[in-house]
Scaffold this motif. Structure first.
Motif, short mmCIF file in Angstrom:
data_model
loop_
_atom_site.label_atom_id
_atom_site.label_comp_id
_atom_site.label_asym_id
_atom_site.label_seq_id
_atom_site.Cartn_x
_atom_site.Cartn_y
_atom_site.Cartn_z
N VAL A 1 1.05 -1.23 0.05
CA VAL A 1 -0.12 -0.02 -0.15
C VAL A 1 0.87 1.30 -0.07
N PHE A 2 1.83 1.29 0.95
CA PHE A 2 2.66 2.41 0.93
C PHE A 2 3.47 2.60 -0.18
N LYS B 1 -16.85 11.52 6.95
CA LYS B 1 -16.80 10.35 8.20
C LYS B 1 -15.65 9.92 8.48
N ARG B 2 -15.43 9.64 9.92
CA ARG B 2 -14.16 8.94 10.14
C ARG B 2 -13.88 7.61 9.39
N THR C 1 -9.97 5.80 3.17
CA THR C 1 -9.15 6.63 1.90
C THR C 1 -7.77 6.68 2.24
N VAL C 2 -7.34 7.11 3.24
CA VAL C 2 -6.01 7.38 3.81
C VAL C 2 -5.24 6.02 4.30
N TRP C 3 -5.86 5.36 5.27
CA TRP C 3 -5.23 4.07 5.64
C TRP C 3 -5.49 2.86 5.18
N GLY C 4 -6.70 2.80 4.25
CA GLY C 4 -7.00 1.64 3.48
C GLY C 4 -7.84 0.72 4.41
N GLU C 5 -8.17 1.18 5.54
CA GLU C 5 -9.29 0.21 6.34
C GLU C 5 -9.76 1.24 7.50
N ASP C 6 -10.84 0.53 7.96
CA ASP C 6 -11.33 1.41 9.29
C ASP C 6 -11.46 0.53 10.54
N ASP C 7 -10.50 0.86 11.34
CA ASP C 7 -10.10 -0.07 12.48
C ASP C 7 -10.02 1.11 13.71
#
Length: 245
Positions: free
Chosen positions: A135-136, A194-195, A201-207
Motif C-alpha cells: 500500500v505504501f 466521516k471517520r 481512503t488514507v489508511w486503507g481500512e477502518d479500525d
C-alpha cells in the motif's frame, strides 16, 4: 513468541516489489530471519540491521536508496523512536512503519507523533506486513509520478507533490501521510467527512486503533494550519471532521 503467526510464502513478485529496497531494523534474531526471508521471497530487497547503533550509522551514510523503513521500537543502544527522528531529519517522504508490542499503545501514539506513517503490532502475520508495504509503495510511486498538485488553503499554499505547506515565508515539509490527509480535506473543504471514509481512503481500512492514529494526525494538521485563524478543522462529534475555510 512474536513470530508464531509468520509463515513462509512462495514468491509472487512483480515489477514494483523487485525495485523496492526496505530498511528493516529488528534485534530478534529468529523474527528478523523469518521476516527477511519472507520479504525476499516476495521480491523485496532487504537491508537489515540488528541494533540501533548500526542502523543509525546506515541512516547517516546511505538512506537515499531506501524506499520504506520498518523499525522495531525496542532496540539495543538506540531505540526505534530515535531512528525515526533521524530518518525524518534527512527524508520527510520515506514511509516509516513501526513494529510495536501489542500491549504498548503509547508506543504507537508516540511513533506517530514523531513522524511514522503506520504501525504493526506483534504478533503479526506476514500477509498483513506485505499488504501494508505494498500500500505504501503504491502511494509513494503514485505521488512521485503525478504532476504537481497545487492548492490554495486559506492563506496557505499546499504543494501536494512536493509535500510543502507554505504561508508567507514559512514552509513546512509534510510526511506523505500528512499530505494525503490534508489533500483529502482540501478537496472536500466545508464538507463533513466521516471517520470511516477518512480511514478507508488514507489508511486503507477502518479500525479502532487506526482511529487513534487519525486523531494524532488531525492534531498535527491543526497545528500546521494554526497561522490562519480562518481555517478550522472541526470535530463533528460522533461523525467525523470538516475543514471550514
Amino acid at each position: 513468541m512474536v513470530y508464531n503467526n509468520i509463515s513462509l510464502r512462495k514468491s509472487n513478485t512483480n515489477s514494483e516489489t523487485m525495485r523496492a529496497n526496505i530498511f528493516y531494523v529488528e534485534d530478534d534474531e529468529t523474527l528478523s530471519f523469518v521476516t527477511k526471508d519472507n520479504l525476499e521471497l516476495q521480491g523485496f530487497k532487504i537491508t537489515h540491521c540488528s541494533d540501533g547503533k548500526s542502523a543509525l550509522q546506515l541512516i547517516k551514510n546511505d538512506l537515499s536508496e531506501m524506499d520504506l523503513c520498518i523499525l522495531d521500537v525496542m532496540l539495543p543502544e538506540v531505540d526505534g523512536f530515535e531512528l525515526a527522528r533521524k530518518i525524518r531529519e534527512r527524508n520527510s517522504q520515506i514511509p516509516i512503519l513501526f513494529l510495536t508490542a501489542k500491549s504498548l499503545k503509547e508506543d504507537r501514539i508516540n511513533g506517530l507523533k514523531i513522524g511514522a506513517d503506520d504501525y504493526i503490532t506483534k504478533p503479526f502475520s506476514i500477509e498483513e506486513l506485505i499488504l501494508k508495504i505494498e500500500v505504501f509503495l503504491k502511494r509513494s510511486r503514485i505521488h512521485s509520478n503525478h504532476t504537481a498538485s497545487l492548492f490554495e488553503v486559506g492563506k496557505y499554499s499546499f504543494d501536494y507533490k512536493n509535500l510543502q505547506l507554505t504561508i508567507a515565508e514559512n514552509s513546512k515539509t509534510l510526511t506523505q501521510k500528512e499530505a494525503d490527509l490534508l489533500k483529502l480535506f482540501v478537496e472536500n473543504k466545508n464538507e463533513v467527512l466521516k471517520r470511516s471514509h477518512i480511514l478507508e481512503t488514507v489508511w486503507g481500512e477502518d479500525d479502532y486503533f487506526l482511529g487513534r492514529s487519525l486523531d494524532v494526525f488531525i492534531s498535527r494538521l491543526r497545528k500546521y494550519l494554526s497561522e490562519d485563524d480562518t481555517l478550522v478543522l472541526k470535530n463533528i462529534h460522533g461523525v467525523g471532521f470538516k475543514l471550514s475555510c
